[in-house]
Design a protein around this motif. Structure first.
Motif, PDB file in Angstrom:
ATOM      1  N   THR A 167      -5.080  -7.319  -6.119  1.00  0.00           N
ATOM      2  CA  THR A 167      -6.493  -7.537  -5.771  1.00  0.00           C
ATOM      3  C   THR A 167      -7.058  -6.359  -4.981  1.00  0.00           C
ATOM      4  OG1 THR A 167      -6.097  -8.552  -3.609  1.00  0.00           O
ATOM      5  CG2 THR A 167      -5.953 -10.004  -5.541  1.00  0.00           C
ATOM      6  N   SER A 168      -8.309  -6.493  -4.562  1.00  0.00           N
ATOM      7  CA  SER A 168      -8.951  -5.444  -3.753  1.00  0.00           C
ATOM      8  C   SER A 168      -8.916  -5.788  -2.266  1.00  0.00           C
ATOM      9  CB  SER A 168     -10.408  -5.261  -4.197  1.00  0.00           C
ATOM     10  OG  SER A 168     -11.174  -6.412  -3.857  1.00  0.00           O
ATOM     11  N   LEU A 169      -7.965  -6.623  -1.838  1.00  0.00           N
ATOM     12  CA  LEU A 169      -7.926  -7.032  -0.432  1.00  0.00           C
ATOM     13  C   LEU A 169      -7.872  -5.830   0.510  1.00  0.00           C
ATOM     14  CD1 LEU A 169      -7.787  -9.117   1.827  1.00  0.00           C
ATOM     15  CD2 LEU A 169      -5.319  -9.302   1.431  1.00  0.00           C
ATOM     16  N   ILE A 170      -7.066  -4.824   0.183  1.00  0.00           N
ATOM     17  CA  ILE A 170      -6.954  -3.661   1.077  1.00  0.00           C
ATOM     18  C   ILE A 170      -8.299  -2.957   1.213  1.00  0.00           C
ATOM     19  CG2 ILE A 170      -5.937  -1.334   1.277  1.00  0.00           C
ATOM     20  CD1 ILE A 170      -3.308  -2.604   0.225  1.00  0.00           C
ATOM     21  N   SER A 180      12.373  11.946  -1.367  1.00  0.00           N
ATOM     22  CA  SER A 180      10.949  12.029  -1.057  1.00  0.00           C
ATOM     23  C   SER A 180      10.594  11.009   0.020  1.00  0.00           C
ATOM     24  CB  SER A 180      10.117  11.761  -2.323  1.00  0.00           C
ATOM     25  OG  SER A 180       8.749  11.933  -2.062  1.00  0.00           O
ATOM     26  N   LYS A 181       9.608  11.370   0.861  1.00  0.00           N
ATOM     27  CA  LYS A 181       9.200  10.491   1.955  1.00  0.00           C
ATOM     28  C   LYS A 181       7.691  10.376   2.008  1.00  0.00           C
ATOM     29  CE  LYS A 181      13.252  11.390   4.868  1.00  0.00           C
ATOM     30  NZ  LYS A 181      13.723  11.698   6.237  1.00  0.00           N
ATOM     31  N   ILE A 182       7.237   9.326   2.686  1.00  0.00           N
ATOM     32  CA  ILE A 182       5.802   9.119   2.865  1.00  0.00           C
ATOM     33  C   ILE A 182       5.590   8.427   4.209  1.00  0.00           C
ATOM     34  CG2 ILE A 182       5.793   6.848   1.715  1.00  0.00           C
ATOM     35  CD1 ILE A 182       3.000   7.524   0.647  1.00  0.00           C
ATOM     36  N   TYR A 200       0.833  -1.210   0.000  1.00  0.00           N
ATOM     37  CA  TYR A 200       0.000   0.000   0.000  1.00  0.00           C
ATOM     38  C   TYR A 200       0.869   1.261   0.000  1.00  0.00           C
ATOM     39  CZ  TYR A 200      -3.219   3.569   1.808  1.00  0.00           C
ATOM     40  OH  TYR A 200      -3.969   4.720   1.993  1.00  0.00           O
ATOM     41  N   THR A 201       1.890   1.287   0.856  1.00  0.00           N
ATOM     42  CA  THR A 201       2.769   2.458   0.955  1.00  0.00           C
ATOM     43  C   THR A 201       3.486   2.700  -0.364  1.00  0.00           C
ATOM     44  OG1 THR A 201       3.088   1.928   3.301  1.00  0.00           O
ATOM     45  CG2 THR A 201       4.612   3.514   2.334  1.00  0.00           C
ATOM     46  N   ARG A 202       3.975   1.624  -0.967  1.00  0.00           N
ATOM     47  CA  ARG A 202       4.635   1.731  -2.271  1.00  0.00           C
ATOM     48  C   ARG A 202       3.670   2.265  -3.333  1.00  0.00           C
ATOM     49  NH1 ARG A 202       5.247  -3.393  -6.020  1.00  0.00           N
ATOM     50  NH2 ARG A 202       3.044  -2.834  -6.086  1.00  0.00           N
ATOM     51  N   ASP A 203       2.444   1.750  -3.324  1.00  0.00           N
ATOM     52  CA  ASP A 203       1.467   2.164  -4.336  1.00  0.00           C
ATOM     53  C   ASP A 203       1.031   3.620  -4.162  1.00  0.00           C
ATOM     54  OD1 ASP A 203       1.652  -0.334  -5.417  1.00  0.00           O
ATOM     55  OD2 ASP A 203      -0.302  -1.049  -4.685  1.00  0.00           O
ATOM     56  N   GLN A 204       1.065   4.112  -2.928  1.00  0.00           N
ATOM     57  CA  GLN A 204       0.672   5.503  -2.674  1.00  0.00           C
ATOM     58  C   GLN A 204       1.826   6.485  -2.909  1.00  0.00           C
ATOM     59  OE1 GLN A 204      -2.569   6.337  -1.924  1.00  0.00           O
ATOM     60  NE2 GLN A 204      -2.916   4.150  -2.245  1.00  0.00           N
ATOM     61  N   PHE A 205       3.037   5.964  -2.980  1.00  0.00           N
ATOM     62  CA  PHE A 205       4.223   6.798  -3.136  1.00  0.00           C
ATOM     63  C   PHE A 205       4.306   7.306  -4.583  1.00  0.00           C
ATOM     64  CE2 PHE A 205       8.752   7.630  -3.716  1.00  0.00           C
ATOM     65  CZ  PHE A 205       9.097   8.234  -2.510  1.00  0.00           C
ATOM     66  N   LYS A 206       4.534   8.583  -4.746  1.00  0.00           N
ATOM     67  CA  LYS A 206       4.649   9.159  -6.086  1.00  0.00           C
ATOM     68  C   LYS A 206       6.121   9.098  -6.513  1.00  0.00           C
ATOM     69  CE  LYS A 206       0.612  12.166  -5.744  1.00  0.00           C
ATOM     70  NZ  LYS A 206       0.067  11.529  -4.529  1.00  0.00           N
ATOM     71  N   SER A 243      -6.081  -2.704  20.618  1.00  0.00           N
ATOM     72  CA  SER A 243      -5.962  -2.318  19.206  1.00  0.00           C
ATOM     73  C   SER A 243      -4.484  -2.293  18.831  1.00  0.00           C
ATOM     74  CB  SER A 243      -6.585  -0.941  18.958  1.00  0.00           C
ATOM     75  OG  SER A 243      -5.917   0.053  19.716  1.00  0.00           O
ATOM     76  N   PHE A 244      -4.224  -2.205  17.523  1.00  0.00           N
ATOM     77  CA  PHE A 244      -2.838  -2.079  17.072  1.00  0.00           C
ATOM     78  C   PHE A 244      -2.733  -0.934  16.072  1.00  0.00           C
ATOM     79  CE2 PHE A 244      -4.464  -4.578  13.516  1.00  0.00           C
ATOM     80  CZ  PHE A 244      -3.770  -4.070  12.426  1.00  0.00           C
ATOM     81  N   CYS A 245      -1.528  -0.407  15.963  1.00  0.00           N
ATOM     82  CA  CYS A 245      -1.239   0.597  14.942  1.00  0.00           C
ATOM     83  C   CYS A 245       0.147   0.294  14.373  1.00  0.00           C
ATOM     84  CB  CYS A 245      -1.261   2.010  15.529  1.00  0.00           C
ATOM     85  SG  CYS A 245      -0.861   3.295  14.309  1.00  0.00           S
ATOM     86  N   LEU A 246       0.202   0.150  13.066  1.00  0.00           N
ATOM     87  CA  LEU A 246       1.465  -0.107  12.365  1.00  0.00           C
ATOM     88  C   LEU A 246       1.733   1.107  11.487  1.00  0.00           C
ATOM     89  CD1 LEU A 246       3.468  -2.490  12.219  1.00  0.00           C
ATOM     90  CD2 LEU A 246       2.126  -3.412  10.338  1.00  0.00           C
ATOM     91  N   THR A 247       2.798   1.856  11.800  1.00  0.00           N
ATOM     92  CA  THR A 247       3.123   3.067  11.055  1.00  0.00           C
ATOM     93  C   THR A 247       4.321   2.801  10.149  1.00  0.00           C
ATOM     94  OG1 THR A 247       2.356   4.405  12.919  1.00  0.00           O
ATOM     95  CG2 THR A 247       3.644   5.536  11.240  1.00  0.00           C
ATOM     96  N   PHE A 248       4.189   3.185   8.882  1.00  0.00           N
ATOM     97  CA  PHE A 248       5.231   2.951   7.880  1.00  0.00           C
ATOM     98  C   PHE A 248       5.872   4.270   7.479  1.00  0.00           C
ATOM     99  CE2 PHE A 248       2.194  -0.445   7.576  1.00  0.00           C
ATOM    100  CZ  PHE A 248       2.944  -1.582   7.338  1.00  0.00           C
ATOM    101  N   PHE A 249       7.197   4.289   7.487  1.00  0.00           N
ATOM    102  CA  PHE A 249       7.957   5.459   7.032  1.00  0.00           C
ATOM    103  C   PHE A 249       8.732   5.041   5.783  1.00  0.00           C
ATOM    104  CE2 PHE A 249       7.159   6.048  11.480  1.00  0.00           C
ATOM    105  CZ  PHE A 249       6.914   7.403  11.632  1.00  0.00           C
ATOM    106  N   GLY A 250       8.262   5.502   4.637  1.00  0.00           N
ATOM    107  CA  GLY A 250       8.891   5.136   3.377  1.00  0.00           C
ATOM    108  C   GLY A 250       9.714   6.268   2.793  1.00  0.00           C
TER     109      GLY A 250
END
Length: 431
Positions: free
Chosen positions: A410-413, A360-362, A167-173, A337-344
Motif C-alpha cells: 500500500t501507500s501507507l509509508i 552490500s549495506k544500506i 521500506y529498507t528492504r524495498d530501497q535495497f538494490k 521525538s524519536f529516531c529509528l535507524t536501520f542498518f541493513g
C-alpha cells in the motif's frame, strides 16, 4: 480524501475507548485528518462506556483544534467490553473500529471477537505479543472467511519498525538478508513521561513470558530459512558504535511483529525473509547505572503478585519519574521525538545470496514526533485510511495480520511521510 465505505454502514471509523489517555489523542487525530478532505467525506464516531466522558473528549478536541462543530457533528456510541451486545451493535455500524482499550490482555479480545463476528475491520495499538499472537491463533481463520482485517500493533509499536524494515528492504538494490534497528528518544528540557497504562502492559507482559512460549508452540511454525550470514546476537548491554552510546535489546513488541510479517511474506508471497534485531539507545554511564538499578528491581518484583502490585501502585518510584499516572503534558510531547535507524545488509543483484558473505549495506531512518501519544495516533489513523482507500492493495483475504504484512503493498509509508513520520535513506554505513 475519498473513502470506500462498505455497504450501508453509517460510520467509516469508530474510535472505541476514546476517553482513555491515548484514545483522546486518537480522537484529535481523526478530527484533524477528517478535515483534510471535502467536508463530510469521512463519517466517524466515538465510543466507550461513559457518555459523559466521551462528551468531554469531544469538547477537548473541539477546543484543541478550534473546531467547535466537532461537538455537534461527531456521534457518541455507548459500548462496554463487558457487554457483548453493545459491542456487537457498535461493530455493525462501523467499517473500521479503532480499539484503544489497553491493557489489551484484559480488554482487547471482546473487541476483536465482536468485529470479526459483525464484519468490521479492527485496528489496535497493542504492544503485547501474547495478545497479538493469541488473536492470530484464535481468530485468523474466521476473519479470513469473513473478509475482515484485524491488524494489531498499528502504533509506535510497531508501524515504524515493521514498515521501516519493509521500506529498507524495498530501497535495497539486490537481496537484503538482515537488518538491525536502533531507537533513540529525544526529550526536551522538561523530560518525557509515559502514561502508566503502557507501564501496566509491560508489567503483565513480562510476568506472562512463559505463557507466550506455550502459545507460540501451538502454531507449529517451522524456522524461517536464513539467507546469507546469520545475524549476530548482541549482549544485554553494549556500547553501540552505530549510536556512540550504550544500548540494550529493545524490550517491546517490534521483534515479534517484524518476524510475523517476514513469515507472512515468505510463506504467502514467497519473498526472501529478512532477519531482524532491535535495540534501543540508553545514553551514557549515568543512564546505564539508573537502568541497571531499575531493571534489577523490576525483574525481581514482576515475578510476584505483591511485587507487581507495588510496581503498578508506585510507577514513578520505580522508573525515576519516567512513568506517571497523568502521562506526559502536551508541552512535553511537543518537545519529544524519536529516531529509528536501520542498518541493513545483503547481496547486490550480481551476487548469488547462496555464495559468499553479504557485500552490500544500506542505512535508513524513520523519524517522528513524540512516540506514544503523537506518532501512535498518526500511525493508527493513517493505517485506517489506508484500509478505506486501498482495499485492493491489502492481502487478498481477510485475517489477523501485523502491519507490515497488511500494508506492504500500500501507500501507507507515503501517507506517513505527509503526516510527520518520515522514512528516508541516509546512505551506506560503510564497510
Amino acid at each position: 480524501m475519498a473513502t470506500s465505505r462498505s455497504s450501508s454502514r453509517p460510520y467509516d471509523i469508530i474510535v472505541f475507548g476514546a476517553s482513555g489517555f491515548t484514545g483522546q489523542f486518537v480522537v484529535e487525530e481523526v478530527a484533524r485528518t477528517s478535515a483534510e478532505g471535502p467536508k463530510g467525506t469521512l463519517k466517524w464516531a466515538v465510543a466507550g462506556r461513559s457518555r459523559q466522558k466521551l462528551e468531554k473528549v469531544l469538547e477537548q478536541a473541539a477546543a484543541v483544534l478550534s473546531k467547535p462543530e466537532i461537538k455537534s457533528e461527531v456521534d457518541i456510541i455507548v459500548a462496554d467490553v463487558g457487554e457483548p451486545d453493545s459491542l456487537a451493535s457498535m461493530c455493525k455500524q462501523a467499517v473500521i473500529v479503532l480499539s484503544c482499550v489497553g491493557p489489551y490482555r484484559f480488554y482487547g479480545e471482546p473487541v476483536v471477537k465482536a468485529c470479526v463476528e459483525n464484519g468490521a475491520h479492527a485496528i489496535d495499538i497493542c504492544g503485547e505479543p501474547q495478545f497479538l499472537e493469541g488473536m492470530q491463533l484464535n481468530y485468523n481463520k474466521e476473519a479470513r472467511e469473513k473478509g475482515v482485517y484485524v491488524i494489531g500493533s498499528c502504533g509506535f509499536d510497531s508501524i515504524p519498525a515493521d514498515m521501516g524494515v519493509i521500506y529498507t528492504r524495498d530501497q535495497f538494490k539486490g537481496t537484503m538478508t538482515a537488518v538491525e534497528s536502533f531507537l533513540t528518544i529525544s526529550n526536551g528540557p522538561e523530560g518525557g513521561h509515559i502514561h502508566d497504562g503502557t507501564w501496566q502492559s509491560a508489567i503483565y507482559g513480562f510476568a506472562d513470558a512463559s505463557k507466550l512460549k506455550g502459545l507460540r508452540k501451538k502454531f507449529g511454525h517451522q524456522p524461517l530459512p536464513v539467507t546469507g550470514s546469520k545475524i549476530k546476537r548482541r549482549s544485554a548491554l553494549f556500547f553501540s558504535e552505530e549510536l556512540q552510546q550504550y544500548a540494550i535489546p529493545f524490550m517491546g513488541a517490534d521483534p515479534s511483529v517484524v518476524k510475523r510479517t517476514q513469515r507472512y511474506l515468505y510463506e504467502d508471497l514467497q519473498e526472501s525473509p529478512v532477519q531482524y534485531g532491535a535495540y534501543a539507545g540508553v545514553g551514557g554511564m549515568v543512564s546505564v547505572i539508573k537502568l541497571l538499578f531499575a531493571g534489577m528491581l523490576f525483574w525481581i518484583l514482576v515475578k510476584f503478585s505483591f511485587g507487581r502490585n507495588l510496581l503498578i501502585k508506585h510507577p514513578e518510584l520505580f522508573t525515576f519519574g519516567m512513568v506517571t499516572k497523568d502521562g506526559p503534558t502536551r508541552k512535553q510531547m511537543e518537545q519529544s521525538s524519536f529516531c529509528l535507524t536501520f542498518f541493513g545488509e545483503g547481496y547486490t543483484p550480481e551476487q548469488d545470496p547462496k555464495q559468499g558473505k553479504p557485500n552490500s549495506k544500506i542505512r535508513t531512518q524513520v523519524k517522528g514526533p513524540e512516540a506514544g501519544y503523537v506518532a501512535t495516533p498518526i500511525a493508527m489513523v493513517q493505517a485506517a485510511l489506508t484500509i478505506l482507500n486501498e482495499p485492493q492493495a491489502l492481502p487478498k483475504k481477510g485475517g489477523v495480520y501485523p502491519p507490515g504484512a497488511a500494508f506492504a503493498k500500500t501507500s501507507l509509508i507515503e501517507r506517513l511521510n505527509k503526516h510527520g513520520i518520515q522514512f528516508s535513506v541516509v546512505g551506506s554505513p560503510g564497510p
